[in-house]
Structure formats: C-alpha cells, structure tokens
Write a protein that holds these residues in place. Structure first.
Motif, PDB file in Angstrom:
ATOM      1  N   GLY A  42     -25.328  93.349 -47.363  1.00 14.58           N
ATOM      2  CA  GLY A  42     -24.817  94.452 -46.556  1.00 14.58           C
ATOM      3  C   GLY A  42     -25.198  94.407 -45.098  1.00 14.58           C
ATOM      4  O   GLY A  42     -24.852  95.305 -44.330  1.00 14.58           O
ATOM      5  N   GLY A  43     -25.957  93.408 -44.680  1.00 12.18           N
ATOM      6  CA  GLY A  43     -26.259  93.238 -43.263  1.00 12.18           C
ATOM      7  C   GLY A  43     -27.453  94.007 -42.729  1.00 12.18           C
ATOM      8  O   GLY A  43     -27.699  94.004 -41.525  1.00 12.18           O
ATOM      9  N   TYR A  44     -28.221  94.664 -43.624  1.00  8.31           N
ATOM     10  CA  TYR A  44     -29.396  95.376 -43.106  1.00  8.31           C
ATOM     11  C   TYR A  44     -30.451  95.577 -44.188  1.00  8.31           C
ATOM     12  O   TYR A  44     -30.179  95.484 -45.383  1.00  8.31           O
ATOM     13  CB  TYR A  44     -29.011  96.730 -42.503  1.00  8.31           C
ATOM     14  N   VAL A  45     -31.667  95.841 -43.727  1.00  7.05           N
ATOM     15  CA  VAL A  45     -32.778  96.306 -44.558  1.00  7.05           C
ATOM     16  C   VAL A  45     -33.261  97.612 -43.937  1.00  7.05           C
ATOM     17  O   VAL A  45     -33.003  97.882 -42.760  1.00  7.05           O
ATOM     18  CB  VAL A  45     -33.941  95.284 -44.634  1.00  7.05           C
ATOM     19  N   ARG A  46     -33.942  98.437 -44.740  1.00  2.00           N
ATOM     20  CA  ARG A  46     -34.508  99.690 -44.228  1.00  2.00           C
ATOM     21  C   ARG A  46     -36.024  99.538 -44.145  1.00  2.00           C
ATOM     22  O   ARG A  46     -36.652  99.009 -45.073  1.00  2.00           O
ATOM     23  CB  ARG A  46     -34.118 100.857 -45.128  1.00  2.00           C
ATOM     24  N   PRO A  76     -23.734  91.967 -53.349  1.00  2.00           N
ATOM     25  CA  PRO A  76     -22.850  91.622 -52.227  1.00  2.00           C
ATOM     26  C   PRO A  76     -21.794  92.712 -51.995  1.00  2.00           C
ATOM     27  O   PRO A  76     -21.287  93.312 -52.934  1.00  2.00           O
ATOM     28  CB  PRO A  76     -22.193  90.316 -52.688  1.00  2.00           C
ATOM     29  N   HIS A  77     -21.499  92.950 -50.747  1.00  2.00           N
ATOM     30  CA  HIS A  77     -20.482  93.934 -50.358  1.00  2.00           C
ATOM     31  C   HIS A  77     -19.134  93.214 -50.280  1.00  2.00           C
ATOM     32  O   HIS A  77     -18.655  92.861 -49.199  1.00  2.00           O
ATOM     33  CB  HIS A  77     -20.861  94.585 -49.018  1.00  2.00           C
ATOM     34  N   GLU A  78     -18.556  92.957 -51.444  1.00  2.00           N
ATOM     35  CA  GLU A  78     -17.327  92.168 -51.524  1.00  2.00           C
ATOM     36  C   GLU A  78     -16.181  92.816 -50.773  1.00  2.00           C
ATOM     37  O   GLU A  78     -15.311  92.118 -50.248  1.00  2.00           O
ATOM     38  CB  GLU A  78     -16.967  91.911 -52.988  1.00  2.00           C
ATOM     39  N   GLY A  79     -16.149  94.131 -50.702  1.00  2.00           N
ATOM     40  CA  GLY A  79     -15.107  94.825 -49.940  1.00  2.00           C
ATOM     41  C   GLY A  79     -15.167  94.503 -48.463  1.00  2.00           C
ATOM     42  O   GLY A  79     -14.170  94.605 -47.746  1.00  2.00           O
TER      43      GLY A  79
END
Length: 192
Positions: free
Chosen positions: A170-174, A134-137
């Motif tokens: 983070g809201g995305y996949v590649r 998770p992107h806690e920031g």
C-alpha cells in the motif's frame, strides 16, 4: 558651643581627607538568581540501540513494537515521533514506502504525544505498523521487501539500525510516537 561644633566638623573633614571616613552604610548584597533546572538533553541516535519488543498480527495487518535502549551516560529525552526509513537488501532506502506518523495502529488507539525521559540502561518504545495484502485495485501485485529498519531520534540526522524483514503493502507504514512502556496505556480497539 559653636566653637565645639566647628572643631568636630574640622576633625571629620580631616579624617575624610586622610581616608579614614566614617564607615559608609553597607552596600546591599547582590541577589543571585536561582539556578534554572534544565531538563534532560535530547536523545541522540548514536546512543540508542534498536530492538524488537513484541509483535501482533491480524487480518493482513502487522505491528512490531520496537524499543530504543539508552546506552548513553546520562538521561535523555524523546519527544514526538521517530524518523523511520525502510531499507532493502542492498542497503537502498525504499523510496516507494512512506512512513506516516500516527498515534496508534490497527490494534490500538495510541497515546497522546508526550515527552519520554529515558534513563541510562532504560528503554522507550514505539510501534511500526503495516499491511501485508497487496492493493491489487491500485495495481500492486507484489509488495516491496525491506530487510532493515533505520530509526532516527527526533531532530537527529544519524540513525540506529535493526535487521528486520517486512513486506509493507500500500505504499506506507505507520509509526507511533515514543512512549515509556511497551504497551499502549489507552484501551485497545481497532479503529472504526
């Protein structure tokens, strides 16, 4: 002599009038253009069967190598990137997750974009990569859970589906472009 030439001219005129003229020079035959060889048609999602072909993980990063099997009757061609949509357990697209086109993933640089011809019964491959931390920031404490991956061939509105659970943070996949082999042909090294 003049009289003889006159008689020959008169006979020629009479033959022309009767439809028995001297044979005309043959017409030049029409030249037919050489047939243009068309390449394989674009693959249709309805003819593709999606499957997992491998995976890798490290430092919070995940990669699944996905394959598409051509179940159609003839060869078809894939050019570029698949359209990927992640779906939750109640069959709703995860709108908070963007599928970004990227030639490689955390573990490899990727290949150059090129057409991939897929014969009947053969496969093409692409990578689906994501991060599980998770992107806690950014305020992300819990990552969404996807239970299904939908994949559409380039230019096709229909899709093939694969049941697969993943938690992309983070809201995305590649998503990598299609390639003919399960492994990238480029040397593997993490991006800088």
């Amino acid at each position: 002599m003049i009289q003889r030439a006159f008689v020959i001219a008169a006979m020629t005129t009479a033959l022309v009038a009767c439809g028995q003229a001297e044979p005309s020079p043959s017409a030049t035959p029409a030249v037919e253009p050489a047939p243009v060889e068309a390449g394989p048609v674009a693959c249709r999602s309805a003819d593709l069967q999606l499957a997992t072909a491998g995976e890798d993980a490290g430092m919070g990063n995940r990669v699944s190598v996905l394959s598409v099997l051509n179940r159609g009757d003839g060869a078809c061609q894939l050019v570029g990137y698949p359209t990927v949509t992640l779906v939750d357990k109640v069959d709703r697209p995860l709108g908070s997750i963007e599928a970004r086109q990227h030639p490689g993933n955390y573990f490899s640089q990727g290949d150059a974009l090129r057409p991939v011809v897929v014969q009947p019964g053969a496969r093409a491959y692409f990578d689906l990569a994501w991060n599980v931390i998770p992107h806690e920031g950014d305020g992300e404490v819990v990552c969404p859970i996807a239970t299904t991956v939908r994949v559409a061939a380039p230019g096709d509105g229909a899709f093939a589906m694969l049941t697969m659970e993943l938690t992309p943070c983070g809201g995305y996949v590649r998503v990598s472009p299609f390639r003919p082999m399960a492994e990238d042909e480029a040397p593997a090294s993490p991006p800088a």
